[in-house]
Each structure stands twice: as structure tokens, then as C-alpha cells.
Design a protein around this motif. Sequence first.
Motif, PDB file in Angstrom:
ATOM      1  N   LYS A  73      37.785  17.294  38.886  1.00  0.00           N
ATOM      2  CA  LYS A  73      37.575  18.701  39.189  1.00  0.00           C
ATOM      3  C   LYS A  73      36.432  19.236  38.329  1.00  0.00           C
ATOM      4  CE  LYS A  73      41.264  21.186  39.624  1.00  0.00           C
ATOM      5  NZ  LYS A  73      42.478  21.995  39.285  1.00  0.00           N
ATOM      6  N   VAL A  74      35.465  19.882  38.970  1.00  0.00           N
ATOM      7  CA  VAL A  74      34.391  20.561  38.250  1.00  0.00           C
ATOM      8  C   VAL A  74      34.810  22.014  38.098  1.00  0.00           C
ATOM      9  CG1 VAL A  74      31.952  21.180  38.223  1.00  0.00           C
ATOM     10  CG2 VAL A  74      32.670  19.007  39.227  1.00  0.00           C
ATOM     11  N   ILE A  75      35.127  22.442  36.879  1.00  0.00           N
ATOM     12  CA  ILE A  75      35.662  23.793  36.692  1.00  0.00           C
ATOM     13  C   ILE A  75      34.672  24.718  35.981  1.00  0.00           C
ATOM     14  CG2 ILE A  75      38.076  23.082  36.778  1.00  0.00           C
ATOM     15  CD1 ILE A  75      36.427  23.773  33.469  1.00  0.00           C
ATOM     16  N   ASN A 104      40.484  23.969  48.182  1.00  0.00           N
ATOM     17  CA  ASN A 104      40.770  24.754  46.988  1.00  0.00           C
ATOM     18  C   ASN A 104      40.379  26.203  47.274  1.00  0.00           C
ATOM     19  OD1 ASN A 104      40.547  25.975  44.283  1.00  0.00           O
ATOM     20  ND2 ASN A 104      40.815  23.859  43.554  1.00  0.00           N
ATOM     21  N   PRO A 105      41.286  27.150  47.020  1.00  0.00           N
ATOM     22  CA  PRO A 105      40.973  28.563  47.317  1.00  0.00           C
ATOM     23  C   PRO A 105      39.877  29.147  46.440  1.00  0.00           C
ATOM     24  CG  PRO A 105      43.030  28.376  46.090  1.00  0.00           C
ATOM     25  CD  PRO A 105      42.636  26.991  46.472  1.00  0.00           C
ATOM     26  N   ASP A 106      39.602  28.505  45.321  1.00  0.00           N
ATOM     27  CA  ASP A 106      38.566  29.002  44.418  1.00  0.00           C
ATOM     28  C   ASP A 106      37.216  28.422  44.838  1.00  0.00           C
ATOM     29  OD1 ASP A 106      36.867  29.731  42.396  1.00  0.00           O
ATOM     30  OD2 ASP A 106      38.270  29.289  40.777  1.00  0.00           O
ATOM     31  N   PRO A 107      36.289  29.237  45.316  1.00  0.00           N
ATOM     32  CA  PRO A 107      34.995  28.702  45.808  1.00  0.00           C
ATOM     33  C   PRO A 107      34.124  28.129  44.706  1.00  0.00           C
ATOM     34  CG  PRO A 107      34.933  31.098  45.723  1.00  0.00           C
ATOM     35  CD  PRO A 107      36.349  30.705  45.436  1.00  0.00           C
ATOM     36  N   LEU A 108      34.437  28.423  43.445  1.00  0.00           N
ATOM     37  CA  LEU A 108      33.634  27.926  42.345  1.00  0.00           C
ATOM     38  C   LEU A 108      34.126  26.583  41.816  1.00  0.00           C
ATOM     39  CD1 LEU A 108      33.029  31.204  40.312  1.00  0.00           C
ATOM     40  CD2 LEU A 108      31.615  30.186  42.088  1.00  0.00           C
TER      41      LEU A 108
END
Length: 422
Positions: free
Chosen positions: A415-417, A290-294
Motif C-alpha cells: 500500500k502506498v499511503i 479502496n475508497p481513499d483516492p490517494l
Amino acid sequence: MKHILTIFFFLLYIFSTAQDQNICKCEALEKAKDSSRKTYSYNYKITRKQALTPPFKFISIQYLKRFSRSENIIDSLEMKMASAESKVASDSLLGYYKVRDSIKKIEFAKQYGDIPLPLIVKIGKLNNTIAILYQTESFFNAKYYLRISMDNGETWKNYYTGMEKNNNYFFKKNSQFPLWKDSRHLQIEADIVRMTRPLTFPSGESEYETLRNNALVVINIDEIIKDSDGDGLNDLEEKMEFFTDPLSKDTDNDGVSDPEDNNPKYKTIDNDFTKALLAALYGEYDLVDNPDPLTIEFIVNLKTFKEDFASQRKRYNSSSNNTKKSFLDMLQYHVMVTNDENLRRTDTLGEKIIFLTSKEFSKYAQQSFSNLYVPVYSNLFKCDDKKDTYILIHNGVSRGETYVITRIPEGWNIKVINQWIT
């Protein structure tokens, strides 16, 4: 669910890595949030009169003219730790903790009736009956228990007293009164204290004021030793701590008695939702790129779930301490708050967990401020605008997450968002 998000987090200094985005539209979730904002309130402060009033009818208070003083209590464990710490290099934090752990291990190995001596408040003997008044080892809520033998120490039974250290009694180890007043009553000197400032994170310790330093607490043990169903848990503990049925040895009727059951209130079930929740709470799966590191994201394959999770449990057990549990270890358990039926029926992976509904938690929290420090999970809410998509929110003592759980052909995408930590 009335208390979904706010349990005690106004006390916390929060660092959040939350992503500001609309997760999904969910009318039920919004209603739950609104309800919690409107109805959540706990009064942590108690009056002097409340603190001075005995919490149970089986307790009475006498005030002494000559009494032991708590400031004269010598904590031998702390003295030995302090002496050992003074020999450690000032910049060695690891050495500091190693020394403390070493001294503690040595001192806790010294026991009376399988209770470590540092935890014992008072021991008393009357004829062939021995009583040990002791406290559990806990930073947040050290609870007072009685260990009683009626055959001169051959066999023992354990009883929760319903009392907790500093709520509102601090029992004195240096009391000069014998523990047994008579065959039905115990007695112990105490300071009566009142919390003036609750524990706050990250650094604020609880503060107390002493209201009376000359109390003699007299306890009628008839109610304390009452075990209506004979399962080994006294009625007080079943009603106040476990919320199990004191008239049933097996509250959830799963064939395991309440004291031995790791989830004594709810029978474990196995379905797609309990697997998703189990994976969200305990799973160690390969992360999806996933490109989002968070964002933390992983796939749960339902076809291989049994094997995958068995492998994870094996790794977990091999890395954890598998030494035989002591008597005190068996008194330890976790409390988890949720109204979600599936979550309450998941496998607890060998840990003892007491699942409380929000209604039960309201009662539990009123017993002690320290009872607020438990993890809270929302219902598994279904999104209104997305097919087979659910949201789960967790708020713990020092961290919390928002999970989005979506049904996919293989099983679940989790998914942890949204995350926060203290």
C-alpha cells in the motif's frame, strides 16, 4: 541509516498528497529520522582556493598569456536547432520538441571512433595513438572521458578522467593547443569555474563564476589508463563511480565481469523480501478497490510471482525501445542509495544500477553537487505494533512514496499511503 529522508529535498518545492496518519510504530525508523536530522550536512560551496587547486596529483595547471575564449565557441548543434525551431509555429510545443529531436538524431549520427561529434571536445593524434576527449550526454553531470586507440583507430579503450563539466573545469573545444603534449601527457585549455548557486527545482538553474579563463590543464595519463584488474574499467571509475573492487574483475563473484554486470556490487538473490521490493519498485498489479483516492494498494501473490512478473517484463520490453545499445548507451547507469541488503540484491530488470550505502553516498556526494540527484530508499523497517508489517520510504529527484508492506496468506499486500511530487 544516517541519510534516510533528507538527501537534498530542501532544494525542492514540494507538492504533497501525503495522508497525515500514523503508519505504524517503529523505533528503528524514528531513530533513523532523528539521526538524519542531526548528522546530514553537505557543504555545496567551495572556496576560490579549492576551485583553483587541481583535484588530482596527475593534473597540473599552467596559465597562458594568449588563450582561446569560451565565449567564442560555436555550438553548431544548438545553432541548427535554433534555426529549425524558428520555423515552427510559436504555439506548437510538440513541434518544437520533434524538431529538436530530429536535428539531434541527425547530428549524433555523425561520429568519430563511435563518439558523436557534438560531444567531442578535442581529438589528438601522436604517431599511431589517437585520443578523443569527450563529455557524456547528461543534463545533471556531463563527465569527461578519454577514448584512446593505440593502433591508429582499429581498437579503442575507454577511460574515465575523474572530471566533470564545470566541476571545476570547462574544457574548450576551440583550444589551439594540440591535445597531445607528449607521449605521457594531454593538454586542453579550460575555464576554471566555481558554482555560486546550485540547481534548484522547479526552475532555478545552476550559476557559476569564472575564476580563471586562461588555464591550460595538463593531464598525466598514467593514472587515468591504470586498470589494475584488466576488466576494461579503469581504476578511477571503479573507485569514484562504481565503488567496485579495482583489483577484482568480478566484485560480487557472480560470474559476470564488472563492466558487463548490471549490478556489479551485489549478487542477485531471490527470496520473499526481494520479491516484495521488486513488486513495490517495478510491479504493475491490479489495484485493490479502496475508497481513499490517494491510496494505491495491490496484492503480490508469491505462488504466481515468477509468471506474473515475467508477463510484466514482457509487456515492458515490448513497449520500450529495443534497438541495439550504442557505445554511449552502455556508459549510462543509475545510482540508487540504500542500506537495505535485500533491496541491493534485487533483479535490476536489465538496467545497470550502482547501489550505494549511505556511507558510500557521503563520499560520492562530496565529489560533485550533481551526485546528490539520485533516488534514496530506506531500510525495510519492521513495525513494532503490527505483525508482519514493514515500511519502506523512497525519496527521488521529483517524487517520493511511503510503502506499507504486509504479509498476507497469498504473499504481500503493498500500500502506498504517502506521496509527494515536485
